[in-house]
Design a protein around this motif. Structure first.
Motif, PDB file in Angstrom:
ATOM      1  N   THR A   1      50.426  50.752  45.454  1.00 15.66           N
ATOM      2  CA  THR A   1      51.186  49.677  44.831  1.00 15.66           C
ATOM      3  C   THR A   1      50.839  48.363  45.508  1.00 15.66           C
ATOM      4  O   THR A   1      50.629  48.319  46.725  1.00 15.66           O
ATOM      5  CB  THR A   1      52.710  49.906  44.962  1.00 15.66           C
ATOM      6  N   PRO A   2      50.742  47.286  44.731  1.00 17.80           N
ATOM      7  CA  PRO A   2      50.829  47.247  43.270  1.00 17.80           C
ATOM      8  C   PRO A   2      49.498  47.622  42.619  1.00 17.80           C
ATOM      9  O   PRO A   2      48.492  47.751  43.301  1.00 17.80           O
ATOM     10  CB  PRO A   2      51.165  45.780  43.009  1.00 17.80           C
ATOM     11  N   LYS A   3      49.486  47.785  41.319  1.00 18.02           N
ATOM     12  CA  LYS A   3      48.241  48.054  40.603  1.00 18.02           C
ATOM     13  C   LYS A   3      47.455  46.761  40.383  1.00 18.02           C
ATOM     14  O   LYS A   3      46.234  46.761  40.402  1.00 18.02           O
ATOM     15  CB  LYS A   3      48.543  48.719  39.261  1.00 18.02           C
ATOM     16  N   TYR A   4      48.169  45.682  40.154  1.00 17.49           N
ATOM     17  CA  TYR A   4      47.536  44.373  39.989  1.00 17.49           C
ATOM     18  C   TYR A   4      48.224  43.384  40.935  1.00 17.49           C
ATOM     19  O   TYR A   4      49.442  43.432  41.115  1.00 17.49           O
ATOM     20  CB  TYR A   4      47.681  43.858  38.551  1.00 17.49           C
ATOM     21  N   LEU A   5      47.422  42.482  41.480  1.00 15.21           N
ATOM     22  CA  LEU A   5      47.944  41.476  42.398  1.00 15.21           C
ATOM     23  C   LEU A   5      47.176  40.182  42.144  1.00 15.21           C
ATOM     24  O   LEU A   5      45.962  40.137  42.328  1.00 15.21           O
ATOM     25  CB  LEU A   5      47.743  41.958  43.831  1.00 15.21           C
ATOM     26  N   VAL A   6      47.889  39.171  41.688  1.00 19.40           N
ATOM     27  CA  VAL A   6      47.280  37.863  41.446  1.00 19.40           C
ATOM     28  C   VAL A   6      47.976  36.877  42.366  1.00 19.40           C
ATOM     29  O   VAL A   6      49.207  36.794  42.372  1.00 19.40           O
ATOM     30  CB  VAL A   6      47.445  37.428  39.972  1.00 19.40           C
ATOM     31  N   THR A   7      47.176  36.130  43.129  1.00 22.12           N
ATOM     32  CA  THR A   7      47.779  35.261  44.133  1.00 22.12           C
ATOM     33  C   THR A   7      46.885  34.052  44.391  1.00 22.12           C
ATOM     34  O   THR A   7      45.729  34.014  43.965  1.00 22.12           O
ATOM     35  CB  THR A   7      48.019  36.048  45.432  1.00 22.12           C
ATOM     36  N   GLN A   8      47.429  33.081  45.090  1.00 23.70           N
ATOM     37  CA  GLN A   8      46.687  31.865  45.395  1.00 23.70           C
ATOM     38  C   GLN A   8      45.955  32.010  46.719  1.00 23.70           C
ATOM     39  O   GLN A   8      46.374  32.764  47.613  1.00 23.70           O
ATOM     40  CB  GLN A   8      47.672  30.678  45.506  1.00 23.70           C
ATOM     41  N   MET A   9      44.881  31.273  46.843  1.00 22.15           N
ATOM     42  CA  MET A   9      44.158  31.185  48.126  1.00 22.15           C
ATOM     43  C   MET A   9      45.110  30.793  49.230  1.00 22.15           C
ATOM     44  O   MET A   9      45.994  29.945  49.040  1.00 22.15           O
ATOM     45  CB  MET A   9      43.071  30.106  48.017  1.00 22.15           C
TER      46      MET A   9
END
Lengths: 111, 112
Positions: free
Chosen positions: A7-15
């Protein structure tokens, strides 16, 4: 029952952010791994733990820090995320010397 | 040292065609050999394995024979299906520790 879960399957984050990925296995295995898979599907071993002890520590930036609270769990913490960290991260487990079993992967996207 | 060299892709075949994906290895000692398959959006799954020379691993119509004399473990299937479209990885476990060595993967697309 899921053998190796992440977990998680997807992770979108900022630099520049810090993030963690968690992995658990219910197979009773004594060894766990983290791999990084790039966009060309190349698999690179990052770390391996055997009974909570670090046994493989490939050349990765020290922004990556694994932690194994017990032999069923291996987490990966990443500090100060960079664009080049975008990849799919796979956890795997094995009984020493035997077949590796992989989790479904965590797709990390750094914007 | 230990390493795996795998046939480069991508490979595109028509349904029912014969498949071969070449894999050769370098190892010290007596390794175990594996083929893993990765379907789109999923993790790697064990397809088959062989633990000693002349062993044949087989699963889902796929086969590979551990050839010590040629240090090879080529993957074959007599008649591929669209559902076989995936990335295939050859891997080696030298049986001297915990590390696996993976090939670079071969992408297979089967068209109807």
């Amino acid at each position: 029952d899921t053998a190796v879960s992440q977990t998680p399957k997807y992770l979108v984050t900022q630099m520049g952010n810090d993030k963690s990925i968690k992995c658990e296995q219910n197979l009773g295995h004594d060894t766990m791994y983290w791999y990084k898979q790039d966009s060309k599907k190349f698999l690179k071993i990052m770390f391996s733990y055997n009974n909570k002890e670090l046994i493989i520590n490939e050349t990765v930036p020290n922004r990556f820090s694994p932690k194994s609270p017990d032999k069923a769990h291996l987490n990966l913490h990443i500090n100060s995320l960079e664009l080049g960290d975008s990849a799919v991260y796979f956890c795997a487990s094995s009984q020493t010397g035997d077949t590796q079993y992989f989790g479904p992967g965590t797709r990390l996207t750094v914007l | 040292g230990n390493s795996v060299t795998q046939m480069e892709g991508p490979v595109t075949l028509s349904e029912e065609a014969f498949l071969t994906i070449n894999c050769t290895y370098t190892a010290t000692g007596y390794p175990s050999l594996f083929w893993y398959v990765q379907y789109p959006g999923e993790g790697l799954q064990l397809l088959l394995k062989a633990t000693k020379a002349d062993d044949k691993g087989s699963n889902k119509g796929f086969e590979a024979t551990y050839r010590k004399e040629t240090t090879s473990f080529h993957l074959e299937k007599g008649s591929v299906q669209v559902s076989d479209s995936a990335v295939y990885f050859c891997a080696l476990n030298p049986n001297t520790g915990n590390q696996f060595y993976f090939g670079t993967g071969t992408s297979l697309t089967v068209i109807p």
